[in-house]
Enzyme design. Structure first.
Site, PDB file in Angstrom:
ATOM      1  N   ASP A 141       0.858  -1.179   0.000  1.00  0.00           N
ATOM      2  CA  ASP A 141       0.000   0.000   0.000  1.00  0.00           C
ATOM      3  C   ASP A 141       0.896   1.232   0.000  1.00  0.00           C
ATOM      4  O   ASP A 141       2.104   1.132  -0.221  1.00  0.00           O
ATOM      5  CB  ASP A 141      -0.964  -0.016   1.196  1.00  0.00           C
ATOM      6  CG  ASP A 141      -0.232   0.020   2.538  1.00  0.00           C
ATOM      7  OD1 ASP A 141       1.007   0.209   2.547  1.00  0.00           O
ATOM      8  OD2 ASP A 141      -0.887  -0.136   3.582  1.00  0.00           O
ATOM      9  N   CYS A 144       4.036   1.517   2.309  1.00  0.00           N
ATOM     10  CA  CYS A 144       4.924   0.362   2.167  1.00  0.00           C
ATOM     11  C   CYS A 144       6.358   0.659   2.625  1.00  0.00           C
ATOM     12  O   CYS A 144       6.934  -0.089   3.422  1.00  0.00           O
ATOM     13  CB  CYS A 144       4.920  -0.106   0.715  1.00  0.00           C
ATOM     14  SG  CYS A 144       5.824  -1.623   0.425  1.00  0.00           S
ATOM     15  N   HIS A 355       6.661  -0.856  -4.702  1.00  0.00           N
ATOM     16  CA  HIS A 355       6.487  -1.668  -3.502  1.00  0.00           C
ATOM     17  C   HIS A 355       7.824  -2.286  -3.100  1.00  0.00           C
ATOM     18  O   HIS A 355       8.588  -2.714  -3.961  1.00  0.00           O
ATOM     19  CB  HIS A 355       5.442  -2.756  -3.746  1.00  0.00           C
ATOM     20  CG  HIS A 355       4.093  -2.213  -4.110  1.00  0.00           C
ATOM     21  ND1 HIS A 355       3.491  -2.457  -5.315  1.00  0.00           N
ATOM     22  CD2 HIS A 355       3.253  -1.408  -3.420  1.00  0.00           C
ATOM     23  CE1 HIS A 355       2.326  -1.833  -5.361  1.00  0.00           C
ATOM     24  NE2 HIS A 355       2.163  -1.185  -4.230  1.00  0.00           N
TER      25      HIS A 355
END
Length: 363
Positions: A141, A144, A355
Site C-alpha cells: 500500500d 509500504c 512496492h
C-alpha cells in the site's frame, strides 16, 4: 311303462326348481346393490386409513426436516461466532514471515515476456551472487516504504537517533504550532484522512507519543524472539500502524522546516535539501507538505528521493536493491549518500520501484 314315462317327466320338471332352491340354513347370496354398498364402505375405510398414514408420513418427513433446518441455523450461528473469535485472535500481518526468494519470484512473475524474464534473472542473481535466500513480503500500500523501514528498526532494536536524544520529540507539535508560528500545519493530512484543522495538534501529539513509546519498548527489549512477538502485535493493528507512519511523516516535516529556516546559516546544509527546495513543488515547507507529504499513505508512497529524508530523520543508512536495474550502477543505491559511519543499515528490495520487501542476507 306308462308309469315310467310319467316319472321321467316329473323328474325333468323338478330340476329347475332344485337349481334355484335355497337350502334352509345356508348363507344368503348378496344382491348387486349390497355388494356395491360394501365396496363403497371399504373404499371409505381405506381412504381414511390412507389419509391417516399420509399425515403420519408427512409428519415423519417434515419434523426431521424442520429440526435439520434449525440445527443448520444453529451451526451457522456458532461457526460465525467462532470465526469472528478466531479472526480477532488471528490478525493479518502487514509484514509476513520469511519465504524463499525464488519461490516468491516464481509465484509473482509468470510468463515469457522479456521484462518478466529479466526480473526472474535478477532474482536468481541476488540469490546466488548477493546471498539473499529469503525475504519478508511487506503489505503493498502507500505506507509500504515506511512500514518496511520501521519494521526493521523495531525488530532489530535500533536505538533512537542522536538528535532525538537531545530534543524531546513530544514537544515538536507544540513548538512548531505555537513557538514558531507554523499555523499552516493545521492542514496536515493523516493519510486517507483529510485536514484536521484545530484538532491537528492533539492528533499529532497522540501519534508522536505512540511513536516514541513503541520505539522505546522495542529498544529496551534485548531478546530477539520477544521483539518478534511484539512486532506481530504492532504490525497487525492498522490503526496503530498508521499512527506510527503519520508520526514519522511529521518528523520528516520538522526536519524540512528546520533545514529551511537554517538554510542561510547552516554550514552543513546538505545537497539533498538544496535539491528539495529547488523544486517548484517543494520550494518551502508548506508547499512540500501540501504537494508531497500529505499524499503519502493516501494516494502515493514515499518517493525514492524522500528516502534520504527518512534516513536523516531516523539516522539510518538505507540500502535499496532495484531489481529492474540489474547490471546497472543504479541496481544498488544508498540513501542518503552522505550518511554517517555510525548509522545503522537497513535493506530494502523492489522489483517495480513502488512496492518494497525486506531481503534477508545469509551470513
Amino acid at each position: 311303462m306308462a308309469l315310467s314315462g310319467q316319472g321321467d317327466n316329473n323328474h325333468k320338471e323338478e330340476m329347475p326348481y332344485r337349481r334355484h332352491h335355497v337350502v334352509p340354513g345356508s348363507p344368503a347370496q348378496p344382491s348387486a346393490a349390497e355388494t356395491h354398498d360394501e365396496r363403497s364402505r371399504l373404499h371409505d375405510v381405506m381412504k381414511k386409513v390412507w389419509n391417516q398414514v399420509h399425515q403420519c408420513l408427512v409428519l415423519a418427513v417434515a419434523v426431521p426436516f424442520a429440526m435439520w433446518k434449525h440445527f443448520k441455523a444453529l451451526i451457522s450461528v456458532w461457526c460465525s461466532i467462532s470465526c469472528q473469535g478466531q479472526s480477532r485472535n488471528k490478525r493479518n500481518l502487514s509484514v509476513n514471515a520469511e519465504v524463499s526468494v525464488l519461490s516468491y519470484c516464481s509465484t509473482k512473475w509468470k510468463g515469457e515476456a522479456l521484462c518478466v524474464m529479466e526480473i526472474r534473472k535478477a532474482y536468481e542473481d541476488i540469490f546466488w551472487k548477493h546471498h539473499i535466500k529469503t525475504l519478508q513480503h511487506v503489505k503493498e500500500d502507500n505506507y509500504c516504504v515506511l512500514r518496511a523501514v520501521l519494521f526493521q528498526v523495531f525488530s532489530q532494536g535500533i536505538p533512537f537517533p542522536g538528535w532525538m536524544k537531545e530534543k524531546d520529540i513530544l514537544k515538536l507539535p507544540e513548538m512548531l504550532l505555537y513557538a514558531q508560528g507554523c499555523n499552516w500545519i493545521q492542514q496536515f493530512s493523516f493519510g486517507p484522512e483529510k485536514y484536521s484543522g484545530p484538532k491537528v495538534y492533539a492528533k499529532l501529539r497522540s501519534c508522536v507519543e505512540l511513536f516514541k513509546k513503541q520505539w522505546a519498548a522495542f529498544y529496551s527489549c534485548k531478546d530477539r524472539g520477544e521483539r518478534n512477538r511484539m512486532c506481530k502485535l504492532v504490525f497487525s493493528d492498522d490503526a496503530k500502524e498508521n499512527k506510527l507512519y503519520e508520526a514519522l511523516k511529521f518528523i520528516m516535516l520538522y526536519l524540512v522546516i528546520e533545514a529551511y529556516e537554517n538554510r542561510n546559516t547552516d554550514q552543513h546544509f546538505t545537497r539533498f535539501f538544496h535539491f528539495l527546495f529547488s523544486r517548484d513543488t517543494s520550494a518551502d515547507p508548506l508547499s512540500y507538505m501540501m504537494n508531497h507529504l500529505n499524499s503519502v499513505g493516501d494516494t502515493v508512497g514515499v518517493e525514492q528521493v524522500e528516502m534520504c529524508l527518512v534516513g536523516y530523520a531516523l539516522e539510518l543508512r538505507i540500502k535499496v536493491f532495484q531489481l529492474s536495474k540489474m547490471n546497472t550502477e543504479d541496481f544498488e543505491r544508498i540513501y542518503p549518500e552522505d550518511y554517517k559511519r555510525d548509522w545503522h543499515e537497513i535493506i530494502l528490495m523492489t522489483d517495480d520501484n513502488r512496492h518494497y520487501n525486506i531481503p534477508i542476507i545469509s551470513k
